[in-house]
Design a protein around this motif. Structure first.
Motif, short mmCIF file in Angstrom:
data_model
loop_
_atom_site.label_atom_id
_atom_site.label_comp_id
_atom_site.label_asym_id
_atom_site.label_seq_id
_atom_site.Cartn_x
_atom_site.Cartn_y
_atom_site.Cartn_z
N UNK A 123 47.53 58.98 37.00
CA UNK A 123 46.71 58.94 36.82
C UNK A 123 46.49 57.22 37.49
N UNK A 124 45.49 56.44 37.69
CA UNK A 124 46.20 55.30 37.35
C UNK A 124 44.78 54.50 35.84
N UNK A 125 45.49 53.07 35.98
CA UNK A 125 45.37 52.85 34.49
C UNK A 125 43.52 51.91 35.30
N UNK A 126 43.40 51.48 36.02
CA UNK A 126 42.78 51.18 36.30
C UNK A 126 41.27 50.93 36.93
N UNK A 127 40.16 50.48 35.91
CA UNK A 127 38.90 51.18 36.48
C UNK A 127 38.25 50.82 38.07
N UNK A 128 37.52 51.84 38.32
CA UNK A 128 37.56 51.19 40.02
C UNK A 128 36.25 49.34 40.31
N UNK A 181 33.00 33.75 39.11
CA UNK A 181 33.94 33.92 39.17
C UNK A 181 34.88 33.78 37.69
N UNK A 182 33.87 33.46 36.91
CA UNK A 182 34.18 33.55 35.56
C UNK A 182 34.51 35.86 34.89
N UNK A 183 33.93 36.20 35.24
CA UNK A 183 34.34 37.63 35.03
C UNK A 183 34.71 38.10 35.89
N UNK A 184 35.11 37.94 37.22
CA UNK A 184 36.39 38.61 38.01
C UNK A 184 37.65 38.05 37.71
N UNK A 185 37.79 36.80 37.48
CA UNK A 185 38.71 36.68 36.07
C UNK A 185 39.68 37.22 35.97
N UNK A 186 38.17 37.42 34.53
CA UNK A 186 39.23 38.48 33.67
C UNK A 186 38.81 39.79 33.95
N UNK A 187 38.40 41.02 35.15
CA UNK A 187 39.04 42.20 35.57
C UNK A 187 40.25 41.84 36.45
N UNK A 188 40.64 40.64 37.04
CA UNK A 188 42.40 40.30 36.89
C UNK A 188 42.87 40.21 36.10
N UNK A 189 42.85 39.22 35.13
CA UNK A 189 43.60 39.07 34.09
C UNK A 189 43.50 41.35 33.70
N UNK A 206 44.00 43.72 34.77
CA UNK A 206 44.46 44.53 35.71
C UNK A 206 45.83 44.58 36.27
N UNK A 207 46.06 42.74 35.40
CA UNK A 207 47.81 42.98 35.95
C UNK A 207 48.14 42.97 33.83
N UNK A 208 47.41 42.75 33.10
CA UNK A 208 47.70 43.44 31.89
C UNK A 208 48.45 45.24 32.11
N UNK A 209 47.11 45.15 32.36
CA UNK A 209 47.43 47.25 32.65
C UNK A 209 48.67 47.51 33.64
N UNK A 210 48.65 46.65 34.19
CA UNK A 210 50.27 46.68 34.87
C UNK A 210 51.30 46.33 34.31
N UNK A 211 51.01 45.95 34.01
CA UNK A 211 52.25 45.08 33.31
C UNK A 211 52.60 44.12 34.06
N UNK A 212 52.07 43.82 35.11
CA UNK A 212 52.85 42.35 35.63
C UNK A 212 52.82 41.25 35.93
N UNK A 213 53.43 40.19 36.45
CA UNK A 213 53.97 39.30 36.23
C UNK A 213 52.29 38.15 36.21
#
Length: 207
Positions: free
Chosen positions: A144-149, A175-183, A185-192
């Protein structure tokens, strides 16, 4: 609808005219299948479905405005007796799970033979289900996807190349909340970074 002769009425929806025409030509050779309507967009598919009430809607996964999964979801609400078969050139695990979650009963690649597609239409019309075995195996192994909707929504906009401020505007967040969601997502997916996160999420069909 399925008539006294046992003929299955079908709606075909695909934004590629050549593919749609080829599908119609192949299905017209089947004595128990009748293509009653065609559509080139998701919105047109919904309109034609309401007008013709087909037994089966064969939907391309990727169409303008409304994709095949979104059309399937609306058909479940408005025409629950219409079975949905989704065909795709992008058999990613996440797409399969989305399709099944909204009631699609068939899911197969566009490389499927005409005879297999006809058999799937018959099976779904009879109340059964069919998922391409290879796509099903990939979905099981992917998990399953690790990402929240919300994370998936924000990341999908990032995949289009939008800036943080633009993403924030589109999804009605700061913008701050958006950055938090992006951060997150990046962490959950193990991306750089978010671009690599988009590639990973797209590969698995999570966005």
């Amino acid at each position: 609808m399925n008539d006294d002769r046992g003929v299955i009425s079908v709606l075909l929806a695909d934004d590629e005219n050549l593919i749609r025409a080829a599908l119609r030509t192949m299905l017209d050779l089947e004595p128990d299948i009748d293509v009653v309507a065609e559509a080139s967009t998701g919105e047109e598919a919904l309109s034609k479905a309401r007008a013709f009430t087909p037994d089966i809607a064969v939907l391309d996964l990727q169409m303008p405005i409304l994709d095949g999964v979104e059309v399937a979801e609306r058909l479940r609400e408005h025409l629950p007796n219409c079975g949905v078969v989704i065909v795709t050139s992008h058999g990613r695990p996440g797409y399969l799970k989305r399709a099944l979650s909204v009631g699609a009963r068939g899911f197969l690649p566009k490389t499927t033979s005409a005879s297999t597609l006809a058999d799937v239409i018959r099976k779904v019309a009879a109340g059964g289900r069919f998922v391409d075995p290879e796509i099903a195996a990939e979905a099981i192994s992917a998990g399953d996807s690790p990402l929240t909707p919300r994370e998936a929504d924000v990341l999908e906009h990032a995949a289009e190349g939008a800036s943080v401020d633009e993403i924030a505007r589109r999804v009605s967040l700061s913008p701050g909340t958006t950055r938090n969601y992006l951060s997150s997502a990046v962490s959950k997916l193990g991306a750089a970074n978010r671009y690599e996160a988009c590639v990973i999420a797209r590969r698995f069909g999570w966005i």
